[in-house]
Scaffold this active site. Structure first.
Site, short mmCIF file in Angstrom:
data_model
loop_
_atom_site.label_atom_id
_atom_site.label_comp_id
_atom_site.label_asym_id
_atom_site.label_seq_id
_atom_site.Cartn_x
_atom_site.Cartn_y
_atom_site.Cartn_z
N ARG A 198 11.50 -5.18 6.68
CA ARG A 198 12.10 -5.02 5.36
C ARG A 198 13.61 -5.30 5.38
O ARG A 198 14.28 -5.21 4.37
CB ARG A 198 11.81 -3.62 4.85
N CYS A 213 0.82 -1.21 0.00
CA CYS A 213 0.00 0.00 0.00
C CYS A 213 0.86 1.26 0.00
O CYS A 213 2.08 1.21 0.15
CB CYS A 213 -0.94 -0.01 1.19
N HIS A 234 6.10 6.48 -2.25
CA HIS A 234 7.46 7.00 -2.52
C HIS A 234 7.38 8.48 -2.85
O HIS A 234 8.14 9.29 -2.35
CB HIS A 234 8.09 6.31 -3.73
N ALA A 237 2.96 1.79 3.03
CA ALA A 237 4.16 0.94 3.03
C ALA A 237 5.27 1.59 2.22
O ALA A 237 6.45 1.55 2.61
CB ALA A 237 3.83 -0.44 2.46
FE1 CFM Z 1 13.07 0.50 -5.37
FE2 CFM Z 1 12.48 -1.82 -5.58
FE3 CFM Z 1 11.03 -0.16 -4.08
FE4 CFM Z 1 13.52 -0.91 -3.36
FE5 CFM Z 1 12.53 -2.90 -1.78
FE6 CFM Z 1 11.50 -3.71 -4.06
FE7 CFM Z 1 10.06 -2.13 -2.54
MO1 CFM Z 1 10.53 -4.57 -1.81
S1 CFM Z 1 14.43 -1.21 -5.21
S2 CFM Z 1 12.54 1.00 -3.32
S3 CFM Z 1 14.37 -1.77 -1.56
S4 CFM Z 1 11.21 -0.28 -6.20
S5 CFM Z 1 12.66 -4.77 -2.65
S6 CFM Z 1 12.16 -3.81 -6.20
S7 CFM Z 1 9.41 -3.79 -3.63
S8 CFM Z 1 10.75 -2.66 -0.61
S9 CFM Z 1 9.16 -0.24 -2.91
#
Ligand code: CFM
Length: 546
Positions: free
Chosen positions: A100, A66, A199, A69
């Protein structure tokens, strides 16, 4: 049609596999999924178009997380000295509490709040009468106990539904304390279609409230920021080791093993290097516009990719001393990696992998598999956007739908006093001519072989079906997929948390990865798995429309 017992080495018809994946869906669902399942055509001048960053169809078991997260867990979680308070029911807090596997080095000041889980623990009465009072008390309590430099507040779904004004409360507390930067994130879980929205929300607020607030000059000859590296399983420690060895100063990492003051001094760097394009390209663009810091894409996953990234950094600074030092470091680091790959190659060559991870790893990790002779036959992202698949050139054509419009877009202007282009336009042009690309990312499609299947927002049903048909030697995804895939007799490697392994970045990380994959794809244990119900099914069912 292909079956679960299909022999290795057989050529699949990707169109048949695609048809199989969607044949159980009702027509409307099948039409939508068909646009998210792409057969790579290997077009010379361009890539085929994929549907991405759209809502998951209700009822489908998505791999996504989500918005909360993405904001609290992903971008802000790895920072060690900010107290991150989750305003919401306690269940939401659990998933941000070191699940994580981002690690940190507490440093000389020892300030490390990562092992703590801060939550307002909302109850029914807070939902009915409002939770602001409780939030105010929680911020005060955290301040009294820890005296941190900064406190962040994160909204969960109920906070948005009842309308608690977390920004007003944070502002009030910031003014009250005077020595602690308190600010909030409207990152309710439902805010976007996935964690990707989180993000963006995190990036905006860090840029607005923190970046550029520390003017104490950070020493260093070649100053960079590392954006989109989150120190999973200690990756950042390996990257820091390599950068240090080369004499490159990392002013700020967003956000693996980072501190508040790193974010605050990020405007002092002379180059931004972007690892995970998906989660952080916003910050790279904003630092460029406001302060004049250019950005390049790098990748420290894979030994060859790490060497290439170091060379790009050296190329940018155009300094003989750095260029030579980088070559020395590569020459020193590579031999053990090459030796390890050579030793393993006879056991891994020709084996196949599938990678379904967030928004960048499904691409980056293909480098490591290539280095030990393995082929990626299918891959995809949970929540990436079209530019992460097709390359940044598609950004002007991206459709801004209601879900994207929901996320604030900061309007950034050059800073009146601090905007300082790091390179003249002519220097930038010369560097570009010599092969250094700024603001560039080609996406996953360009690196995958024709005929491979690229699938956005893969779900549980399709994952199982894909594995049954294609029988890869390894499947890489997350904890939600781990056991269902293993039950199909295929080894599964978590590429979010690395299970309990890592680091996999840089040179030493590559060796760790080769060894781990060798163990996984060559163990015989998976061929012994056959559950009792597979031998003797007692009950079977079909969909109503079948
Ligand atoms: Fe970038 Fe990722 Fe992500 Fe990531 Fe991660 Fe991820 Fe993620 Mo899991 S590199 S920041 S450190 S998009 S592994 S492939 S899914 S937490 S949001």
């Amino acid at each position: 049609m292909t079956t679960a017992t299909q022999k290795k080495g057989k050529q699949w018809d990707p169109a048949e596999i695609k048809a199989d994946l969607i044949k159980k869906y009702p027509p409307k669902v099948a039409r939508k999924r068909a646009k998210q399942i792409l057969i790579n055509e290997g077009i010379d001048n361009g890539t085929p178009e994929i549907l991405a960053n759209v809502r998951t169809i209700p009822g489908i078991m998505t791999m996504r997380g989500c918005t909360y997260a993405g904001c609290k867990g992903v971008v802000m979680g790895p920072n060690r000295d900010i107290v991150n308070i989750t305003h919401g029911p306690i269940g939401c807090a659990f998933y941000s509490w070191l699940t994580r596997r981002n690690q940190t080095d507490p440093g000389p000041d020892g300030e490390n709040f990562m092992p703590y889980c801060f939550s307002t623990d909302m109850q029914d009465s807070d939902i009915i009468f409002g939770g602001e009072k409780k939030l105010r008390a929680a911020i005060q309590e955290a301040y009294d106990l820890f005296h941190p430099k900064s406190i962040c507040v994160f909204a969960t779904c109920p906070v948005g539904l009842i309308g608690d004004d977390i920004h007003a409360v944070s502002k009030e507390m910031k003014e009250k304390f005077g020595d602690c930067n308190v600010y909030a994130f409207s990152c309710e879980g439902y805010k976007g279609v996935s964690q990707s929205a989180g993000h963006h929300i995190a990036n905006n607020q860090v840029f607005r409230h923190v970046v550029g607030t520390n003017e104490t000059e950070r020493p260093g000859k070649y100053k960079i920021n590392l954006l989109g590296e989150y120190n999973i399983g200690g990756d950042a420690f390996e990257i820091e080791r390599i950068l240090d060895k080369c004499g490159i100063t990392c002013i700020a990492t967003f956000s693996g093993n980072s501190t508040y003051e790193q974010f605050a001094s990020a405007h002092q760097a002379d180059l931004n290097t972007v690892m995970c394009h998906r989660s952080i390209n916003y910050v790279a663009d904003m630092l460029d516009t406001k302060y004049g810091i250019p950005w390049i894409k790098v990748n420290f996953i894979g030994a060859e990719a790490s060497a290439k990234s170091l060379r790009k950094i050296a190329q940018y600074f155009e300094d003989r001393e750095l260029i030579d030092r980088v070559e020395e470091v590569i020459a020193e680091e590579m031999p053990p990696v090459v030796a390890a790959a050579r030793e393993i190659l006879p056991r891994t060559e020709g084996k196949t992998a599938m990678l379904f991870v967030g928004g960048s790893r499904a691409h980056h990790y293909q480098e490591l598999f290539k280095e030990i002779g393995m082929k990626t036959i299918s891959a995809g992202y949970e929540f990436a956007h079209r530019d992460d698949y097709e390359g940044r050139q598609v950004i002007p054509d991206l459709e801004v739908d209601a879900d994207s419009r929901n996320i604030e877009e900061l309007h950034i202007e050059p800073d009146e006093t601090r905007f300082r282009p790091r390179k003249e336009a002519s220097e930038m042009a010369r560097l570009e001519e010599s092969g250094l690309r700024f603001k560039g990312y080609d996406g996953i499609i360009s690196d995958m072989a024709p005929g491979t299947l690229i699938i956005d927002d893969l779900n549980q049903y399709e994952a199982e079906r894909l594995v049954e048909i294609m029988r890869p030697d390894i499947f890489c995804a997350g904890i939600k997929e781990k056991y269902s895939i293993q039950k199909l007799g295929i080894p599964m490697k978590q590429l979010h948390s690395y299970d309990s392994g890592g680091p996999y970045a840089g040179f030493r990380g590559a060796v760790n990865f080769y060894k781990e994959i060798d163990r996984l794809v060559n163990t015989k244990v998976w061929s012994y798995i056959r559950a009792p119900w597979q031998e003797n099914p007692q009950l079977s069912a079909t969909f109503v429309w079948e």
